[in-house]
Motif scaffolding. Structure first.
Motif, PDB file in Angstrom:
ATOM      1  N   TYR A   1     -15.734   1.686  -5.080  1.00 31.69           N
ATOM      2  CA  TYR A   1     -14.649   1.249  -4.198  1.00 31.69           C
ATOM      3  C   TYR A   1     -13.903   0.084  -4.840  1.00 31.69           C
ATOM      4  CZ  TYR A   1     -17.504   3.925  -0.958  1.00 31.69           C
ATOM      5  OH  TYR A   1     -18.229   4.923  -0.375  1.00 31.69           O
ATOM      6  N   TRP A   2     -12.603   0.055  -4.549  1.00 33.81           N
ATOM      7  CA  TRP A   2     -11.734  -0.952  -5.154  1.00 33.81           C
ATOM      8  C   TRP A   2     -10.802  -1.555  -4.117  1.00 33.81           C
ATOM      9  CZ3 TRP A   2     -11.905  -2.240 -10.359  1.00 33.81           C
ATOM     10  CH2 TRP A   2     -12.717  -1.428 -11.150  1.00 33.81           C
ATOM     11  N   GLY A   3     -10.485  -2.826  -4.336  1.00 26.94           N
ATOM     12  CA  GLY A   3      -9.452  -3.460  -3.533  1.00 26.94           C
ATOM     13  C   GLY A   3      -8.081  -3.213  -4.128  1.00 26.94           C
ATOM     14  N   GLN A   4      -7.066  -3.778  -3.483  1.00 27.79           N
ATOM     15  CA  GLN A   4      -5.682  -3.575  -3.912  1.00 27.79           C
ATOM     16  C   GLN A   4      -5.269  -4.533  -5.018  1.00 27.79           C
ATOM     17  OE1 GLN A   4      -3.745  -1.180  -2.925  1.00 27.79           O
ATOM     18  NE2 GLN A   4      -4.774  -0.404  -1.132  1.00 27.79           N
ATOM     19  N   GLY A   5      -6.022  -5.587  -5.206  1.00 36.38           N
ATOM     20  CA  GLY A   5      -5.727  -6.528  -6.277  1.00 36.38           C
ATOM     21  C   GLY A   5      -4.970  -7.755  -5.799  1.00 36.38           C
TER      22      GLY A   5
ATOM     23  N   LEU B   1     -12.206  -3.218   0.727  1.00 41.30           N
ATOM     24  CA  LEU B   1     -12.185  -4.505   0.045  1.00 41.30           C
ATOM     25  C   LEU B   1     -10.783  -5.098   0.063  1.00 41.30           C
ATOM     26  CD1 LEU B   1     -14.266  -3.380  -3.072  1.00 41.30           C
ATOM     27  CD2 LEU B   1     -15.113  -4.550  -1.036  1.00 41.30           C
ATOM     28  N   VAL B   2     -10.703  -6.399   0.364  1.00 40.78           N
ATOM     29  CA  VAL B   2      -9.416  -7.091   0.374  1.00 40.78           C
ATOM     30  C   VAL B   2      -9.548  -8.391  -0.401  1.00 40.78           C
ATOM     31  CG1 VAL B   2      -7.615  -8.132   1.777  1.00 40.78           C
ATOM     32  CG2 VAL B   2      -8.815  -6.096   2.604  1.00 40.78           C
ATOM     33  N   GLU B   3      -8.739  -8.510  -1.460  1.00 37.61           N
ATOM     34  CA  GLU B   3      -8.752  -9.721  -2.283  1.00 37.61           C
ATOM     35  C   GLU B   3      -7.722 -10.726  -1.797  1.00 37.61           C
ATOM     36  OE1 GLU B   3      -9.186  -6.174  -5.226  1.00 37.61           O
ATOM     37  OE2 GLU B   3      -8.014  -6.686  -3.459  1.00 37.61           O
TER      38      GLU B   3
ATOM     39  N   ASP C   1      -3.753 -16.224 -21.219  1.00 41.89           N
ATOM     40  CA  ASP C   1      -4.351 -14.895 -21.421  1.00 41.89           C
ATOM     41  C   ASP C   1      -5.107 -14.387 -20.199  1.00 41.89           C
ATOM     42  OD1 ASP C   1      -5.197 -15.146 -24.987  1.00 41.89           O
ATOM     43  OD2 ASP C   1      -3.326 -14.697 -23.938  1.00 41.89           O
ATOM     44  N   ASP C   2      -5.379 -15.270 -19.248  1.00 47.27           N
ATOM     45  CA  ASP C   2      -6.048 -14.840 -18.012  1.00 47.27           C
ATOM     46  C   ASP C   2      -5.070 -14.220 -17.016  1.00 47.27           C
ATOM     47  OD1 ASP C   2      -8.011 -17.825 -18.258  1.00 47.27           O
ATOM     48  OD2 ASP C   2      -8.654 -15.773 -18.748  1.00 47.27           O
ATOM     49  N   THR C   3      -3.792 -14.265 -17.320  1.00 47.45           N
ATOM     50  CA  THR C   3      -2.790 -13.680 -16.430  1.00 47.45           C
ATOM     51  C   THR C   3      -3.013 -12.191 -16.280  1.00 47.45           C
ATOM     52  OG1 THR C   3      -1.122 -15.351 -16.955  1.00 47.45           O
ATOM     53  CG2 THR C   3      -0.326 -13.228 -16.150  1.00 47.45           C
ATOM     54  N   ALA C   4      -3.166 -11.743 -15.037  1.00 48.86           N
ATOM     55  CA  ALA C   4      -3.453 -10.338 -14.751  1.00 48.86           C
ATOM     56  C   ALA C   4      -3.539 -10.142 -13.241  1.00 48.86           C
ATOM     57  CB  ALA C   4      -4.770  -9.909 -15.393  1.00 48.86           C
ATOM     58  N   ALA C   5      -3.566  -8.888 -12.852  1.00 47.13           N
ATOM     59  CA  ALA C   5      -3.961  -8.551 -11.487  1.00 47.13           C
ATOM     60  C   ALA C   5      -5.487  -8.458 -11.466  1.00 47.13           C
ATOM     61  CB  ALA C   5      -3.340  -7.235 -11.053  1.00 47.13           C
ATOM     62  N   TYR C   6      -6.099  -9.115 -10.509  1.00 52.97           N
ATOM     63  CA  TYR C   6      -7.557  -9.154 -10.411  1.00 52.97           C
ATOM     64  C   TYR C   6      -8.010  -8.269  -9.254  1.00 52.97           C
ATOM     65  CZ  TYR C   6      -7.992 -12.802 -13.886  1.00 52.97           C
ATOM     66  OH  TYR C   6      -7.969 -13.507 -15.066  1.00 52.97           O
ATOM     67  N   TYR C   7      -9.005  -7.440  -9.557  1.00 49.50           N
ATOM     68  CA  TYR C   7      -9.494  -6.463  -8.591  1.00 49.50           C
ATOM     69  C   TYR C   7     -10.976  -6.680  -8.301  1.00 49.50           C
ATOM     70  CZ  TYR C   7      -5.236  -3.928  -9.752  1.00 49.50           C
ATOM     71  OH  TYR C   7      -3.920  -3.563  -9.949  1.00 49.50           O
TER      72      TYR C   7
END
Length: 124
Positions: free
Chosen positions: A113-117, A4-6, A89-95
């Motif tokens: 499975y997870w992407g890098q964010g 997965l790639v974000e 408050d939505d500031t974050a790394a999204y995965y």
């Protein structure tokens, strides 16, 4: 297995919009439930949204309901997160995450499975 790639993160002012994309490589993307999670500094990774294999069922965290929309394109092997009315408050790394099952769930430990964010920063 799926990779997965974000993409699509960035800096936006409060009230603005962003569209995140997650592309998957590997086989049988349509066999996976897909989810979006986020993690702010010093906080645990939290559920944002999830979508069933066909796209017919979606779940959202209460904090984003009515502002975010998850969708998928099984031909393009992609899942999207449309984010509107963004708040600091939505500031974050999204995965992006994938679950090899039919059941749509919210628990991060349920995804395989997870992407890098991709980083989303909302300025006030």
């Amino acid at each position: 297995q799926v990779q997965l790639v974000e993409s699509g993160g960035g800096l936006v002012q409060a009230g603005g919009s962003l569209r995140l994309s997650c592309t998957a490589s590997g086989r049988a993307f349509s066999n996976y439930v897909m989810g979006w999670f986020r993690q702010a500094p010093g906080k645990e990774r939290e559920f944002v949204a999830a979508i069933s294999r066909s796209g017919g069922t979606t779940y959202y965290a209460d904090s984003v309901k009515g502002r975010f929309t998850i969708s998928r394109d099984n031909v393009k092997n992609a899942v999207y997160l449309e984010m509107n009315s963004l708040k600091p408050d939505d500031t974050a790394a999204y995965y992006c995450a994938a679950r090899f099952d039919f059941q749509v769930v919210r628990g991060r430990n349920e995804y395989d499975y997870w992407g890098q964010g991709t980083q989303v920063t909302v300025s006030s």
